[in-house]
Design a protein around this motif. Structure first.
Motif, PDB file in Angstrom:
ATOM      1  N   ALA A 120      17.874  88.167  30.530  1.00 20.89           N
ATOM      2  CA  ALA A 120      18.585  88.557  31.753  1.00 20.89           C
ATOM      3  C   ALA A 120      18.362  90.022  32.102  1.00 20.89           C
ATOM      4  N   TYR A 138      23.372  93.918  25.983  1.00 22.52           N
ATOM      5  CA  TYR A 138      23.513  92.953  27.075  1.00 22.52           C
ATOM      6  C   TYR A 138      23.288  91.536  26.570  1.00 22.52           C
ATOM      7  N   ALA A 139      22.309  91.372  25.687  1.00 19.94           N
ATOM      8  CA  ALA A 139      22.030  90.038  25.143  1.00 19.94           C
ATOM      9  C   ALA A 139      23.194  89.546  24.300  1.00 19.94           C
ATOM     10  N   GLU A 140      23.804  90.468  23.533  1.00 17.38           N
ATOM     11  CA  GLU A 140      24.955  90.075  22.718  1.00 17.38           C
ATOM     12  C   GLU A 140      26.146  89.685  23.589  1.00 17.38           C
ATOM     13  N   ALA A 141      26.300  90.366  24.724  1.00 26.21           N
ATOM     14  CA  ALA A 141      27.455  90.095  25.591  1.00 26.21           C
ATOM     15  C   ALA A 141      27.285  88.823  26.406  1.00 26.21           C
ATOM     16  N   THR A 142      26.052  88.495  26.798  1.00 24.99           N
ATOM     17  CA  THR A 142      25.821  87.354  27.688  1.00 24.99           C
ATOM     18  C   THR A 142      25.174  86.168  26.999  1.00 24.99           C
ATOM     19  N   GLY A 143      24.535  86.416  25.876  1.00 29.87           N
ATOM     20  CA  GLY A 143      23.817  85.335  25.204  1.00 29.87           C
ATOM     21  C   GLY A 143      22.484  85.017  25.848  1.00 29.87           C
ATOM     22  N   ASP A 144      22.072  85.791  26.852  1.00 27.33           N
ATOM     23  CA  ASP A 144      20.805  85.582  27.549  1.00 27.33           C
ATOM     24  C   ASP A 144      19.872  86.739  27.203  1.00 27.33           C
ATOM     25  N   THR A 145      18.819  86.483  26.476  1.00 33.16           N
ATOM     26  CA  THR A 145      17.927  87.555  26.018  1.00 33.16           C
ATOM     27  C   THR A 145      16.939  88.011  27.090  1.00 33.16           C
TER      28      THR A 145
END
Length: 288
Positions: free
Chosen positions: A97, A88-95
């Motif tokens: 979220a 999820y962090a790789e897809a959104t850039g938000d660690t």
């Protein structure tokens, strides 16, 4: 044998007295409403305590096996959570979220731990008793789950105990869906094997495969979304041929379940009032 006859002859009057007392008690409690209700309430309380002690002894001797299973499951769950958080962090850039969304989704639910003190598996209408009741905040229609997955729904409540209608009851109906597929059906049990249940009404256009996981859908106020139900084992056509019927290997082992938790949804009362208001509004509109 001679000594037995002599003993009976010697104490016959006492035996007759005890027999008459038993007959009197049976007649008193069976044919008088008040005395019968007192006896029923007292017997239930005593039976609950006996079941509780028996369950505590069984739980003690099975702790090693339970701890081993929980340790293994926690290990795999931690790996899955870490993997999903990274993706999820790789897809959104938000660690942050993933953690934030998960906390918001579960904020309305609270968990009350409980012990199973009585459980049946050999009846079409199996029931389960837990050691939490209205004094602990338990109400009918609350969901019950364990570390492995879904257990059932609270059916009846007293002050300190509750009766749960488990998945292994032919009257049980629980909304569930296929993980990551979105197709919704309802879980039911038809008796027989306590390790197997069925998901009905999966649409014909649904795409899934053997081995997919089934979980609660979140479409009710009883269970949050994502509580594990089991794994798809076989796919059948429904009786009318308009949908699929899935044979599911249940994740919960009902023969050894001891520790459970009751799920409380804080929004239930608000939604119930809203539905009641909507019903009243429709009734008034029809009357006009």
């Amino acid at each position: 044998m001679r000594n037995l006859f002599e003993f009976i002859a010697k104490h016959a009057h006492w035996m007759l007295f005890v027999a008459l007392e038993v007959v009197c008690a049976v007649l008193l409690f069976r044919h008088n409403t008040y005395q019968g209700s007192v006896w029923f309430s007292t017997a239930n309380a005593v039976a609950g305590k006996v079941y509780e002690v028996n369950s505590a002894v069984e739980s003690y001797f099975s702790l090693s096996r339970v701890n081993e299973a929980l340790t293994t499951r926690n290990f795999y769950l931690e790996r899955q959570v870490s993997h999903l958080r990274r993706l999820y962090a790789e897809a959104t850039g938000d660690t942050t979220a993933a953690d934030r969304i998960g906390s918001e989704a579960l904020s309305r639910f609270s968990l009350l731990p409980a012990k199973v003190v009585d459980n049946t598996l050999d009846s079409p209408n199996n029931l389960m008793t837990i050691d939490r009741g209205s004094a602990d905040g338990v109400r009918p229609d609350m969901g019950v789950a364990c570390g492995n997955g879904i257990v059932g729904i609270v059916y009846l409540v007293s002050a300190h105990y509750s009766v749960v209608m488990p998945v292994l009851n032919v009257k049980s109906r629980i909304s569930c869906s296929i993980r990551n597929r979105g197709y919704v059906g309802y879980l039911t049990w038809y008796g027989g094997d306590p390790a197997v249940a069925y998901v009905e009404d999966i649409p014909r256009h649904a795409r899934f495969k053997i081995g997919d996981w089934v979980e609660t859908s979140g479409y009710s106020a009883i269970f949050p979304e994502g509580v594990l139900v089991g794994k798809i084992e076989t796919v059948y056509n429904s009786r009318d041929g308009l949908s699929y019927r899935l044979k599911v290997r249940l994740a919960t082992d009902f023969s050894s379940v001891r520790d459970v938790y009751v799920i409380n949804d804080s929004t239930v009362a608000e939604r119930a009032r809203l539905l009641e208001a909507a019903g009243d509004s429709l009734h008034i509109g029809q009357a006009k």
